[in-house]
Design a protein around this motif. Structure first.
Motif, PDB file in Angstrom:
ATOM      1  N   ASP A 143       0.981  -1.234   0.077  1.00 52.25           N
ATOM      2  CA  ASP A 143      -0.182   0.193   0.032  1.00 52.25           C
ATOM      3  C   ASP A 143       0.555   1.110   0.317  1.00 52.25           C
ATOM      4  N   THR A 144       1.483   0.983   0.910  1.00 51.70           N
ATOM      5  CA  THR A 144       2.749   2.354   0.463  1.00 51.70           C
ATOM      6  C   THR A 144       3.525   2.738  -0.543  1.00 51.70           C
ATOM      7  N   TRP A 145       4.050   1.602  -1.415  1.00 49.06           N
ATOM      8  CA  TRP A 145       4.465   1.759  -2.483  1.00 49.06           C
ATOM      9  C   TRP A 145       3.423   2.199  -3.193  1.00 49.06           C
ATOM     10  N   ARG A 146       2.741   1.691  -3.442  1.00 54.38           N
ATOM     11  CA  ARG A 146       1.657   2.298  -4.797  1.00 54.38           C
ATOM     12  C   ARG A 146       1.755   3.756  -4.388  1.00 54.38           C
ATOM     13  N   ARG A 147       1.414   3.959  -2.979  1.00 53.58           N
ATOM     14  CA  ARG A 147       1.220   5.436  -2.822  1.00 53.58           C
ATOM     15  C   ARG A 147       2.255   6.549  -3.086  1.00 53.58           C
ATOM     16  N   LEU A 148       3.009   5.763  -2.843  1.00 48.62           N
ATOM     17  CA  LEU A 148       4.501   6.515  -3.203  1.00 48.62           C
ATOM     18  C   LEU A 148       4.796   6.782  -5.064  1.00 48.62           C
ATOM     19  N   LEU A 149       4.343   5.192  -5.346  1.00 56.46           N
ATOM     20  CA  LEU A 149       4.683   5.279  -7.056  1.00 56.46           C
ATOM     21  C   LEU A 149       3.937   7.005  -7.551  1.00 56.46           C
ATOM     22  N   LEU A 150       2.144   6.940  -6.899  1.00 60.10           N
ATOM     23  CA  LEU A 150       1.636   8.410  -6.895  1.00 60.10           C
ATOM     24  C   LEU A 150       2.417   9.282  -7.209  1.00 60.10           C
ATOM     25  N   ARG A 151       2.875   9.317  -6.043  1.00 62.19           N
ATOM     26  CA  ARG A 151       2.855  10.717  -5.608  1.00 62.19           C
ATOM     27  C   ARG A 151       4.502  10.605  -6.771  1.00 62.19           C
ATOM     28  N   LEU A 370      11.974   4.607  -3.292  1.00 61.68           N
ATOM     29  CA  LEU A 370      13.041   4.501  -2.655  1.00 61.68           C
ATOM     30  C   LEU A 370      12.963   4.964  -1.667  1.00 61.68           C
ATOM     31  N   ALA A 371      13.837   6.497  -2.322  1.00 59.08           N
ATOM     32  CA  ALA A 371      14.258   7.447  -1.457  1.00 59.08           C
ATOM     33  C   ALA A 371      13.417   7.517  -0.586  1.00 59.08           C
ATOM     34  N   GLU A 372      12.134   8.008  -1.230  1.00 55.96           N
ATOM     35  CA  GLU A 372      11.765   8.440  -0.127  1.00 55.96           C
ATOM     36  C   GLU A 372      10.715   7.390   1.209  1.00 55.96           C
ATOM     37  N   PHE A 373      10.614   6.345   0.902  1.00 49.69           N
ATOM     38  CA  PHE A 373      10.837   5.054   1.751  1.00 49.69           C
ATOM     39  C   PHE A 373      11.431   5.303   2.830  1.00 49.69           C
ATOM     40  N   ILE A 374      12.994   5.063   2.160  1.00 48.41           N
ATOM     41  CA  ILE A 374      13.835   5.436   3.475  1.00 48.41           C
ATOM     42  C   ILE A 374      13.426   6.822   4.085  1.00 48.41           C
ATOM     43  N   GLU A 375      13.931   7.634   3.618  1.00 47.45           N
ATOM     44  CA  GLU A 375      13.985   9.253   4.228  1.00 47.45           C
ATOM     45  C   GLU A 375      12.720   9.526   5.329  1.00 47.45           C
ATOM     46  N   SER A 376      11.227   8.789   4.427  1.00 48.61           N
ATOM     47  CA  SER A 376       9.872   9.154   5.425  1.00 48.61           C
ATOM     48  C   SER A 376      10.978   8.114   7.196  1.00 48.61           C
ATOM     49  N   GLY A 377      11.568   7.430   6.714  1.00 47.14           N
ATOM     50  CA  GLY A 377      11.540   5.996   8.353  1.00 47.14           C
ATOM     51  C   GLY A 377      10.598   4.739   7.673  1.00 47.14           C
ATOM     52  N   LEU A 378       9.972   4.765   6.510  1.00 42.52           N
ATOM     53  CA  LEU A 378       8.978   3.627   6.415  1.00 42.52           C
ATOM     54  C   LEU A 378      10.101   2.338   6.448  1.00 42.52           C
ATOM     55  N   TYR A 379      11.832   2.660   6.149  1.00 38.75           N
ATOM     56  CA  TYR A 379      12.252   1.913   5.447  1.00 38.75           C
ATOM     57  C   TYR A 379      12.396   1.312   7.272  1.00 38.75           C
ATOM     58  N   ASP A 380      12.352   1.886   7.768  1.00 45.16           N
ATOM     59  CA  ASP A 380      12.755   1.280   9.723  1.00 45.16           C
ATOM     60  C   ASP A 380      12.222   0.702   9.973  1.00 45.16           C
ATOM     61  N   ARG A 381      10.963   0.910   9.759  1.00 48.44           N
ATOM     62  CA  ARG A 381       9.897   0.286  10.052  1.00 48.44           C
ATOM     63  C   ARG A 381       9.280  -0.824   9.476  1.00 48.44           C
ATOM     64  N   HIS A 382       9.722  -0.919   8.419  1.00 52.91           N
ATOM     65  CA  HIS A 382       9.336  -1.589   7.835  1.00 52.91           C
ATOM     66  C   HIS A 382      10.623  -3.231   8.480  1.00 52.91           C
TER      67      HIS A 382
END
Lengths: 506, 506
Positions: A143-151, A370-382
């Motif tokens: 779900d997160t990936w879909r949201r970031l792709l669209l953004r 991927l850059a935003e996924f890491i920067e936003s802290g979502l990667y750490d949570r994952h």
């Protein structure tokens, strides 16, 4: 055709071992050529006057190690791609190549593909598969990936149509550099980070930087196949260095000679050993003394279950002699095809230029997400979520093995996605266990079948690798039960064979 | 420091040309080292007793070709990355390499990045930029792409987390094979198609298949820089073969010696010439007679404006000796980083194995979206739309040039995304025009600055490449007007210089 096999009754090896070695040599020497059919087991047994069971076990082991393929009723055939072909470690081997003839390729036997002769499980009869290096699909943050792709798509502008920096999207390089600082003790700048198509692409980049053919390559024995095949394919001369429970035995590196060392310090592939801090400092000193460089493949260190991972060699080294390889294939998903390499500061611009000659870099959209996924802290949570899941699967595997086998001799359970399990004393050859387990719906792998290369083949006989990260707990329990039953059954089956072979050599 | 320049008054070259060649040689020989400052133009002019204007023009040309960099008031410095460094075509050049020293890299000067010393345009003062090989961002099918991304994500399953086939997603390989059959006359099976990260990745794959170092490489002169740099970087010996208005002059290939030929038959890079059918048959016969292989880089053949493109060499050859390179970077967008190579049938499995050693293949999601985009017919529709747009831009460029210059000597206007324009007779050196045009807000490029490599430098003096695909028609008209004014102004400015140099050589 008739196979010429000679048994030495005074040799310490069993008839089965002698037959295996001799047929293997016939194949490697080219007398038995790829695609040729082997005699039926019954015929060969009669010809040699030994038990058919022995010949069947020999064929099974040849198949498990990739030398032959069984095609059911059609018979057993010499494989078209042999595992040893391009791994000749003798620098004085034949080298004359005819005009426009190709190098003999190595088979695809890395994390990416199951070993030859072993098909993917069919849906009707699913295999409980301990194949290595797999992140669980259910952990993927869809779900997160879909949201970031669209953004990212909504602000793409000309990024989809223009060439980007071949070294990678700057936001992503920055995010990776910062993450490495927090998690691996590496103080690196973004320009040292080169985004690659998985770590294999990074390893190629490093090889181009290092002039592979000009240096001896010291590699772990056993080691990760993807690295060994690549180095050898590029013409490097390989020197295997042994591994023990503390990782690479640094003492065995030559004192008077430098070169390139390839190591997997966090979780040695395939044994799972962690290179001790003492050895880390020792190998860095050795590299300094001998003017060597180190390639550190840190493929799964984010999964450390009982504490924090040791600082990476690249962190201890401070950017002088260590080339670092990272990947998102294990932490997030191999289908993304994104990894990275960190090069010493003074080589950053050269690495960028070579990357542009190799493939001009990765997809903009994937990198931006991927850059935003890491920067936003979502990667750490994952990572926290996945770590928790894999830890409980590891615990389940350990307790299942202990329950069924009394005690289990495993290494590499402190972290990563797999362990190496030494089969209980008296078990048959691991390659035979692998073949038989498959018939009972359990996928387990010898080092040689499990994306590793074992130079002398010795450890392959006792060990299985078990990649547990994508196997549910209840399946782990079922599978270990089946393995226990199998080994019991094989113990009974093997007893007459052992007696029989002793009779033969009497 | 003092520069030692000697002028030969009886030579046919002007003083400006002699000075350029001598300083260039000082740089290439290492007497002037990277980072060193050149004497101010005034000082050098006084020392040599020639006009300061001449020295300024020499410095401008050195800058345009990447040998020196102007840093404003700080002065003019020898560049840190020289364009010729790794392009020494002499096989007997120095080859000793110190332990762990690196090959000298080539600069990044391919389609991906603007030439050194030329920054991207700033927003406040936008450049009308005829940079090469760019698909227009406004043609990108953003809405369709979004829809397909969401659809594929919803059925992703384990595709995001598992390794796929290193040769590419089977649906995409099938779609490409079928498209090539319809559009390029190539009857190939999906297993011959290897999906790559742009065509540079494919070229690397082919080089690995062919053992680059063992064969002479015959390449077009001038040729695409990305290919020349890669071949040379891999240790190949390059033999330039001239190009005329019908493409590669096949007669100039050696009769008695085979090797590897790299050609761009559809739209020669950079001249734009189309290899005639007669020459296509001739080169295939030559390859057969000499046991050679051909690499066909078909980077922009889908943009053919006045009829249908000639069948690809790989189509005429029927899968024997031609390796084909294709890319979606020009047709759809370079930010996607997807290309492909088609290998002869008997090498398909070997190519797949080598690809797995290189980088294990491309992103699943991108491949899945692209496969459906092609299969559903949306790709053909996209190509028709883009072709129409680029055709009208080409027409606009031709008519603007004709309007301002009476007649325009251009090649390569039948298709592709750029033309080569021979400057009107009496114009100054193309490198100087490039520098001056930039000051007036127009980006035009010599062969050497425009992603091409010109072995003897001769054609670089007369030609500019104009990539028109991303420039709007009104901007094309404005830019050509500015070029016309510039050449008029320079003609006036150059007259005293010509007189002065004649006085000098009297």
């Amino acid at each position: 055709m008739e196979l010429n096999l000679n048994f030495d009754k005074s040799a310490p090896e069993t008839l089965q071992e002698q037959a295996f070695e001799q047929i293997r040599n016939h194949i490697l020497s080219g007398r038995l050529r790829p695609g040729m059919i082997l005699p039926p087991t019954r015929q060969l047994a009669e010809q040699l006057n030994i038990s058919r069971n022995t010949i069947s076990l020999v064929y099974e082991r040849l198949a498990a190690e990739g030398y032959v393929e069984s095609r059911g009723r059609a018979g057993t055939f010499v494989s078209r791609a042999l595992p040893d072909e391009s791994l000749n470690t003798d620098p004085n081997g034949p080298s004359s190549i005819e005009a426009l003839k190709l190098d003999l390729p190595s088979p695809i036997l890395c994390f990416s593909v199951h070993p030859p002769g072993l098909n993917r499980p069919d849906v009707a009869n699913p295999l409980i598969d301990f194949w290595v290096g797999r992140s669980d699909p259910e952990t993927f943050p869809l779900d997160t990936w879909r949201r970031l792709l669209l953004r990212k798509l909504s602000v793409a502008g000309s990024n989809l149509t223009e060439y980007g920096d071949p070294a990678g999207l700057s936001e992503l390089r920055l995010a990776i550099a910062s993450h490495l600082g927090r998690t691996r003790g590496m103080l690196v700048s973004a320009d040292q980070v080169i985004v690659t198509s998985g770590s294999q692409d990074g390893l190629n980049l490093i090889c181009r930087l290092l002039n592979t053919q000009h240096h001896p390559f010291f590699i772990e024995s056993p080691c990760y196949q993807g690295a060994a095949f690549l180095f050898r394919g590029l013409g490097a001369t390989l020197y295997p260095i042994p591994v023990d429970q503390n990782g690479l035995v640094v003492d065995k590196l030559p004192e008077d000679r430098g070169g390139v060392v390839f190591v997997t310090p966090s979780h040695q592939y395939p044994t799972g050993a962690t290179l001790s801090l003492e050895r880390r400092l020792q190998i860095l000193k050795w590299a300094n003394d001998t003017n060597s460089v180190i390639i550190e493949d840190d493929y799964d260190s984010y999964f450390c279950y009982d504490g924090r991972p040791i600082t990476a060699l690249a962190g201890l080294d401070n950017g002088q002699r260590v080339f670092y390889l990272g990947t998102f294939s294990k932490s997030l998903g191999a289908g993304l095809r994104i990894g990275f390499t960190v090069v010493p500061k003074e080589l950053a611009e050269t690495a960028r230029i070579i990357k542009s000659q190799m493939n001009h870099g990765q997809s903009w959209l994937d990198q931006a997400v991927l850059a935003e996924f890491i920067e936003s802290g979502l990667y750490d949570r994952h990572l926290r979520r996945a770590r928790k899941l894999y830890k409980s699967r590891r615990d389940c595997l350990k307790s299942s093995l202990t329950k069924h086998f009394g005690s289990a001799d495993i290494t590499g359970d402190e972290g990563g996605l797999h362990v190496a399990w030494r089969l209980p004393h008296g078990s048959p050859d691991a390659a035979v266990v692998q073949q038989r387990a498959r018939l009972r719906g359990v996928g387990v792998y010898t080092f040689g079948s499990g994306a590793a290369y074992d130079f002398d083949g010795s450890s392959s006989r006792d060990f299985l690798v078990l990649g547990y990260s994508s196997v549910k707990e209840k399946d782990i329990e079922v599978a270990v039960g089946r393995l226990s039953d199998l080994l019991e059954d094989m113990k009974r089956e093997f007893t007459p064979y052992v007696v029989f072979s002793r009779q033969q050599s009497a």
